[in-house]
Write a protein that holds these residues in place. Structure first.
Motif: not given
Length: 146
Positions: A44-58
């Motif tokens: 479940s921690a992967g979901a948080v990392h995923f959301l953070m990492n896809i948001s950074i470029p935007v």
């Protein structure tokens, strides 16, 4: 995991050269695969990392999109990469891709100046997905990094 991201980036380059756009289906597919790999690898921690990492470029690149310097597909492509990569790799990928893009752009300007002789200041188009793919090879596969 790296092969899946490489496939998505390569398909994006092919689409970008083919019709000047990157399909949203490819973007969604990449995001789904990135999330799946994160959940399998980190729980479940992967979901948080995923959301953070896809948001950074935007967040970082929105101004460049607003100024019509970078296309939305390119930003979404960075987001796909962020879904697969670590935060450190993503933070290297973005500037490396811009340096690669600058080299490609300078090469295009020199080539056109020599072959066509067009005036400086005219606009030229670049498929930035190519710079992202080359940046991926440099950052993840270690091309050019000692």
């Amino acid at each position: 995991m790296n092969l899946t991201l490489l496939t998505h980036l390569t398909l994006a380059v092919v689409m970008d050269f083919g019709n000047g756009r990157i399909s949203n289906r490819l973007i969604v597919s990449g995001l789904i695969w990135g999330l799946a790999f994160r959940l399998l690898g980190e729980g479940s921690a992967g979901a948080v990392h995923f959301l953070m990492n896809i948001s950074i470029p935007v967040i970082l690149l929105f101004l460049l999109f607003s100024l019509c310097i970078l296309g939305a597909g390119d930003i979404k492509l960075f987001s796909i990469a962020g879904g697969f990569l670590t935060l450190t790799q993503l933070c290297y990928l973005i500037p490396v891709a811009f340096v690669v893009g600058a080299v490609i752009g300078a090469g295009k300007i020199v080539y056109k100046k020599v072959t066509v002789g067009y005036a400086i200041g005219t606009k030229t188009f670049m498929h930035f997905s190519t710079a992202i793919l080359i940046g991926y090879f440099i950052v993840v596969w270690g091309w050019g990094i000692a």
